[in-house]
Enzyme design. Structure first.
Site: not given
Ligand code: ADP
Ligand code: F6P
Length: 568
Positions: A220, A428
């Site tokens: 991912h 990212d």
């Molecule tokens: P990462 O996997 O690195 O966290 P992404 O942008 O791919 O980054 O995914 C983040 C996911 O978490 C998105 O679906 C987003 O809507 C969700 N998210 C981020 N912040 C919040 C929050 N405060 N409450 C609920 N969901 C959240």
């Molecule tokens: O999308 C990247 C990622 O590392 C996922 O593997 C993971 O679930 C998410 O970010 C949140 O991080 P963590 O699982 O360490 O809270």
């Protein structure tokens, strides 16, 4: 659904109810668990839907009929709405349309975790089977190897790597324990799909135990250039573990190209020119599968009356000012300090926007035990305080910054209410927020996405305003351009983005991967079965006990760890 990892300040009664449910969960172990999950062999009863799924699997059907077994560090929690983390959000989408088994970490840490059986829970289409981690595993594998070594390396941040031999050993050992617990639950014709950097050695461990099912792996997060990857001590071990899979999936062409050149130049792999590489006496297929979202589902969330109700208070407080929004886990990769600096630059260089816009940054806390994360948090506290200190007016708060998880519908409504979406990571894998922002917009009056060229999403979202987050003035200019963009240009950009999101949505992502996994080569029967041989990394890294980290931090002693019982 949402990850078991409780980040929110849950109301106490909801937490109690959740704990009660957990106490009532069926506790399954080893062979018993396998019996229970293969009902028509054992005679145990299952809901008709799940039993049908099992029959389809054994009939040897195509990819859509084979049982899907997902393995990931995080496993969604059906009792919670709103979770921060793209992995759990993306995987949750799969089980909306498909039945299967989802295996991973429970999000809990217990002293006796390695002696406890897996826990099984059923939620609509999916059997959730989870293991706890011991405090030592949590420290050395999850925080240590996964997030102090792999995470920074994979995000090009070699300066933040803190490597120790004990971390690498714990990583291998946890993967071995996961494989031992998962193996007995598997059926012969299951398709197994492992996710993300926490579980790279899982396929090799399953193969060592004799499992021959097709196993795919999806990363991912980004894969860095070979010079960066080579700074991971024992990198050969990770690369050799990857070729134990049948199919490797990356988010972008850039990640795939970096991986292929790493394999070629660092370990002498050969490519066949058709997506297959040979190394370490094995071959693996490699492909690009950009993660997508459920576009219509998210758009519906954004317009639901409940969601609208939740954001009304905030919209009232804005008093017709334009809302600029950012939503990211609080992670140093997300470029939040640069973003705050860009916003400050906008207010300094284009004073007309003072008292006319407001930045809302939602940044749920993540991995706060790790130094770089607490440093980032302190920096954001300071920067947001400074911006408000310098620019605020009696009736205007320039920047609002929250660290709580929110319900997905609230997030969706906030995106829709925003004039500008800021997605400006320094690096990212994909970034689902960029896609969610676009999906949530009113198609007749859409807001504008400002997107970092270093997010995987930028490869397929050229109609966003693409920025380099290191150029804070340039990002400020892009925010200005977004705020002043005429309607016809906003419509054209949004329409093009939306069409592409629909083509590459969540279902297209998982179908493309699973179809290719099902169609690919059978698991190599020539795989060396060295059940008792130590994993090479452990041997290689144990020649010498000095920590190789430039930052030699104290890790807790065993006694300290035994005194802790986390519910992470
Ligand atoms: P990462 O996997 O690195 O966290 P992404 O942008 O791919 O980054 O995914 C983040 C996911 O978490 C998105 O679906 C987003 O809507 C969700 N998210 C981020 N912040 C919040 C929050 N405060 N409450 C609920 N969901 C959240
Ligand atoms: O999308 C990247 C990622 O590392 C996922 O593997 C993971 O679930 C998410 O970010 C949140 O991080 P963590 O699982 O360490 O809270």
């Amino acid at each position: 659904m949402e990850a078991v990892m409780c980040r929110s300040e849950e109301p106490q009664d909801k937490l109690n109810a959740l704990r009660q449910t957990r106490r009532e969960e069926t506790v399954l172990t080893g062979r018993k668990a396998a019996d229970r999950l293969a009902p028509d062999e054992s005679g145990l009863r299952l809901p008709a839907s799940l039993a049908a799924c099992g029959r389809a699997a054994r009939s040897g059907g195509d990819a859509s009929t084979l049982r899907l077994v997902i393995v990931s560090n995080r496993v969604a929690d059906p009792d919670q709405d709103g979770q921060a983390g793209g992995l759990a959000v993306a995987l949750d989408e799969i089980f909306r349309v498909r039945r299967g088994l989802w295996f991973g970490w429970s999000g809990q840490v217990r002293r006796d975790a390695d002696a406890r059986p897996a826990r099984n829970r059923r939620a609509e289409n999916v059997d959730l089977v989870t293991l706890d981690l011991t405090p030592r595993e949590y420290q050395d594998c999850y925080l240590g190897y996964a997030n102090r070594c792999l995470w920074p390396i994979l995000h090009y941040r070699t300066d933040l790597v803190e490597f120790r031999h004990s971390y690498a050993e714990a990583y291998q050992a946890v993967n071995r324990r996961f494989a031992e617990a998962l193996g007995p639950l598997l059926r012969e014709d299951d398709l197994i799909w492992v996710h993300d950097y926490h579980l790279i050695p899982l396929a090799r461990e399953l193969r060592r135990l004799g499992y021959r099912q097709r196993i795919g792996f999806f990363l991912h997060v980004p894969f860095p250039p070979k010079e960066v990857f080579a700074s991971l001590p024992g990198y050969e071990e990770i690369l050799s573990a990857l070729v134990a899979y049948d199919l490797l999936g990356f988010q972008t062409e850039t990640d795939k190209a970096c991986f292929l050149s790493t394999m070629e130049r660092l370990v002498g792999a050969r490519q066949d020119g058709h997506g297959q590489i040979d190394a370490f006496g094995q071959s693996v297929q490699v492909g690009v599968f950009p993660v997508g979202i459920d576009v219509d589902g998210f758009a519906e969330l954004a317009t639901s009356p409940k969601a609208r109700h939740h954001v009304e208070r905030l919209l009232g407080a804005l008093q017709d000012r334009d809302l600029i929004i950012g939503v990211d886990r609080l992670d140093y990769t997300k470029g939040l300090s640069h973003r705050f600096a860009a916003y400050r630059s906008l207010l300094e260089r284009v004073p007309e926007w003072r008292n006319k816009v407001s930045l809302l940054q939602i940044a749920p806390l993540s991995r706060q035990e790790l130094g770089p994360y607490t440093v980032t948090r302190e920096e954001l506290d300071r920067l947001s305080g400074e911006i408000n200190g310098v620019f605020a007016d009696l009736d205007w708060t320039p920047i609002r910054y929250h660290v709580k998880p929110l319900a997905r519908s609230t997030l969706a409504a906030l995106f829709r209410a925003s004039r500008v979406g800021l997605v400006t990571p320094l690096r990212d894998g994909m970034n689902l927020v960029a896609k969610e922002f676009v999906a949530a917009q009113d198609p007749a009056d859409p807001g504008v996405l400002v997107l970092s060229r270093f997010a995987g999403a930028a490869e397929g979202m050229k109609e966003a305003l693409i920025v380099n987050p290191h150029d804070v003035d340039g990002t400020a200019d892009a925010i200005n351009q977004a705020l002043t963009m005429p309607l016809d240009e906003r419509l054209a950009r949004h329409d093009a983005l939306l069409q592409r999101l629909r083509k590459q949505d969540a279902q297209a992502w998982h179908r493309a991967f699973i179809d290719r996994l099902a169609a690919g080569k059978p698991a190599s029967s020539a795989f060396p079965l060295e059940a008792d041989a130590p994993a090479p990394i452990t041997a290689a890294l144990c020649n010498g006990s000095q920590p190789t980290s430039y930052r030699d931090r104290e890790t807790p002693s065993n006694d300290q760890l035994l005194d802790q019982e986390y519910e992470a």
